[in-house]
Enzyme design. Structure first.
Site, mmCIF file in Angstrom:
data_model
loop_
_atom_site.group_PDB
_atom_site.id
_atom_site.type_symbol
_atom_site.label_atom_id
_atom_site.label_comp_id
_atom_site.label_asym_id
_atom_site.label_seq_id
_atom_site.Cartn_x
_atom_site.Cartn_y
_atom_site.Cartn_z
ATOM 1 N N SER A 67 48.001 47.423 34.403
ATOM 2 C CA SER A 67 46.854 46.590 34.994
ATOM 3 C C SER A 67 47.694 45.022 35.372
ATOM 4 O O SER A 67 48.301 44.759 34.400
ATOM 5 C CB SER A 67 45.772 46.574 34.188
ATOM 6 O OG SER A 67 44.829 45.516 34.519
ATOM 7 N N HIS A 98 51.483 49.580 41.137
ATOM 8 C CA HIS A 98 51.486 49.316 42.544
ATOM 9 C C HIS A 98 52.561 50.124 43.350
ATOM 10 O O HIS A 98 52.563 50.752 44.352
ATOM 11 C CB HIS A 98 51.291 48.006 43.022
ATOM 12 C CG HIS A 98 49.978 47.313 42.473
ATOM 13 N ND1 HIS A 98 49.902 46.452 41.494
ATOM 14 C CD2 HIS A 98 49.000 47.458 42.877
ATOM 15 C CE1 HIS A 98 48.822 46.089 41.176
ATOM 16 N NE2 HIS A 98 48.097 46.554 42.230
ATOM 17 N N GLN A 112 34.481 40.342 45.414
ATOM 18 C CA GLN A 112 34.294 41.373 44.287
ATOM 19 C C GLN A 112 34.331 40.891 42.903
ATOM 20 O O GLN A 112 34.364 41.355 41.940
ATOM 21 C CB GLN A 112 35.142 42.620 44.539
ATOM 22 C CG GLN A 112 36.878 42.266 44.192
ATOM 23 C CD GLN A 112 37.743 43.363 44.594
ATOM 24 O OE1 GLN A 112 37.873 43.597 45.814
ATOM 25 N NE2 GLN A 112 38.127 43.983 43.502
ATOM 26 N N GLY A 130 44.465 54.155 43.167
ATOM 27 C CA GLY A 130 44.801 54.470 41.788
ATOM 28 C C GLY A 130 43.700 55.356 41.150
ATOM 29 O O GLY A 130 42.711 54.678 41.377
ATOM 30 N N ASP A 151 41.427 53.101 38.342
ATOM 31 C CA ASP A 151 40.044 52.587 38.972
ATOM 32 C C ASP A 151 39.089 53.828 39.328
ATOM 33 O O ASP A 151 38.943 53.824 40.666
ATOM 34 C CB ASP A 151 40.195 51.544 40.030
ATOM 35 C CG ASP A 151 40.845 50.394 39.391
ATOM 36 O OD1 ASP A 151 40.505 49.624 38.386
ATOM 37 O OD2 ASP A 151 41.960 49.991 39.792
HETATM 38 O O1 PAF Z 1 41.931 47.787 43.116
HETATM 39 C C1 PAF Z 1 41.982 46.682 43.605
HETATM 40 O O2 PAF Z 1 43.081 46.062 43.641
HETATM 41 C C2 PAF Z 1 40.832 46.064 44.688
HETATM 42 O O3 PAF Z 1 39.738 46.511 44.103
HETATM 43 C C3 PAF Z 1 41.051 46.381 46.234
HETATM 44 C C4 PAF Z 1 40.918 47.912 46.281
HETATM 45 C C5 PAF Z 1 42.403 46.137 46.806
HETATM 46 C C6 PAF Z 1 39.805 45.938 47.265
HETATM 47 O O4 PAF Z 1 40.027 44.556 46.927
#
Ligand code: PAF
Length: 294
Positions: free
Chosen positions: A186, A37, A61, A148, A151
Site C-alpha cells: 500500500s 501497481h 475522496q 486491485g 481495495d
Molecule cells: O485505488 C485508488 O488508488 C483510488 O481510489 C482510485 C481508484 C485511483 C480513484 O482515485
C-alpha cells in the site's frame, strides 16, 4: 521497452488515445506506485493491446483531516514504473483538468454499500472514488479496467457502478500483492515506522489464520482471526468482519460459499486495510480474488 506518452490535458489524452488501435486497458492510481501497481499494469498488459495508467491524487475522496496533504508524491519514479511495465500512456492531470468548475455539483452516489465498512469511517469517500472513476472511464474510454483486490469494497462498488449505470467497460480484479512476510502493499506503508510495520503484520496474520479455518465455518474463521488481533494491542482495530462479497453483510453461521474476511486498523497514525477472499465450507479456503460465480 515501449514508447511512453505523458498526457496532462484532456486534449493530449484524447490525441494519444486516438492513436491506439486494438484493445485498451486502464489502471487507475493516485501515484506513489509500488509493486502492487506494477502488477496491475503487468496484468493489464497481458490482457489488452495497450495500457493507459492514470495518476491523479483525487481530492474528492479525502475528507477534511485525512492524509491528502501528506500523501506521497513520487511522479518521476511513477513514470519509470509505468515505462518499465509496458504502459503506453500516462494520464496525469491536475485537479483543474479533472474538475474544471471546481468541486462537482453532481456526483456518483455509492448508495448503501458505500456507507458500511470503510464508508462508515470515511463518509463520502466512495462517492468521491466513484465520481472520479466514472470521469476517468469517460476520458480514457478503455475496454477493460483493472483494480486491485486489496481495495475490495472499492472494487465491488466500481463493479456495481459499471453494471448499474451501464458503463461499456469490463472490470477485472487483480490479486493483492504482499511482501514475503504477508504485509499487503500500500502507498500508505511508507508512513509506517519499523515498529509500526511489525504491528501491521498482525492484520495479514489474522486473515491467514481465519483463512486456515475456512472449512470449519464462519464462527471458527472469525475466532481464529480475532485471536491473532487481540495479541497485538497496538493495532487499533476498526473492524474485522466476515461478509458476503456482494452485499457486504455479515454471513450467518450456517453460511457456506464465497465470503470476504476484511480488516481495518489504525497502526500508529496510519489507517490500514486488508482482506482475504475465501470460500467457506467443505473444499473451501483462501482465494486470490472474490469468485462471484461460486
Ligand atoms: O485505488 C485508488 O488508488 C483510488 O481510489 C482510485 C481508484 C485511483 C480513484 O482515485
Amino acid at each position: 521497452m515501449t514508447d511512453l506518452t505523458i498526457a496532462h490535458s484532456r486534449a493530449e489524452l484524447a490525441a494519444a488515445r486516438r492513436k491506439l488501435t486494438g484493445t485498451v486497458g486502464v489502471t487507475m492510481t493516485m501515484g506513489a506506485l509500488h509493486s502492487g501497481h506494477a502488477e496491475l499494469i503487468k496484468r493489464a498488459r497481458e490482457q489488452v493491446d495497450h495500457v493507459i495508467v492514470t495518476i491523479f491524487l483525487n481530492p474528492l475522496q479525502f475528507a477534511q483531516g485525512e492524509d491528502l496533504s501528506r500523501y506521497p508524491r513520487t511522479f518521476e519514479a511513477d513514470v519509470e514504473i509505468c515505462r518499465e511495465f509496458g504502459a503506453e500512456v500516462v494520464f496525469a492531470p491536475s485537479p483543474d483538468v479533472v474538475y474544471p468548475d471546481g468541486e462537482p455539483g453532481v456526483r456518483v452516489s455509492a448508495g448503501p454499500l458505500g456507507d458500511v465498512l470503510e464508508g462508515a469511517s470515511r463518509p463520502g469517500h466512495f462517492d468521491g472514488v466513484l465520481t472520479v472513476v466514472a470521469k476517468l472511464l469517460h476520458l480514457v474510454q478503455p475496454d477493460r479496467a483493472f483494480f486491485g483486490q486489496k481495495d475490495a469494497q472499492q472494487l465491488l462498488l466500481i463493479r456495481r457502478m459499471v453494471r448499474d449505470l451501464d458503463f461499456p467497460v469490463e472490470i477485472l480484479p487483480v490479486p493483492t500483492v504482499r511482501q514475503d512476510d504477508g504485509l499487503a502493499l500500500s502507498s500508505r506503508n511508507t508512513y509506517l515506522s519499523p515498529s509500526d510495520r511489525e504491528v501491521a503484520l498482525s492484520l495479514s496474520s489474522a486473515l491467514r489464520a481465519g483463512g486456515d479455518m475456512a472449512v470449519s465455518g464462519p464462527a471458527a474463521i472469525r475466532r481464529a482471526a480475532r485471536d491473532v488481533l487481540v495479541r497485538e494491542p497496538l493495532a487499533a482495530v476498526d473492524y474485522l468482519v466476515l461478509v458476503h462479497p456482494t452485499t457486504l453483510e455479515e454471513v450467518p453461521e450456517w453460511y457456506r460459499g464465497p465470503a470476504l474476511l476484511a480488516v481495518a486498523a489504525k497502526v500508529g497514525t496510519t489507517r490500514l486495510i486488508d482482506n482475504l477472499p475465501l470460500v467457506v465450507g467443505p473444499g473451501g479456503g483462501a482465494r486470490l480474488v472474490v469468485d462471484y460465480a461460486e
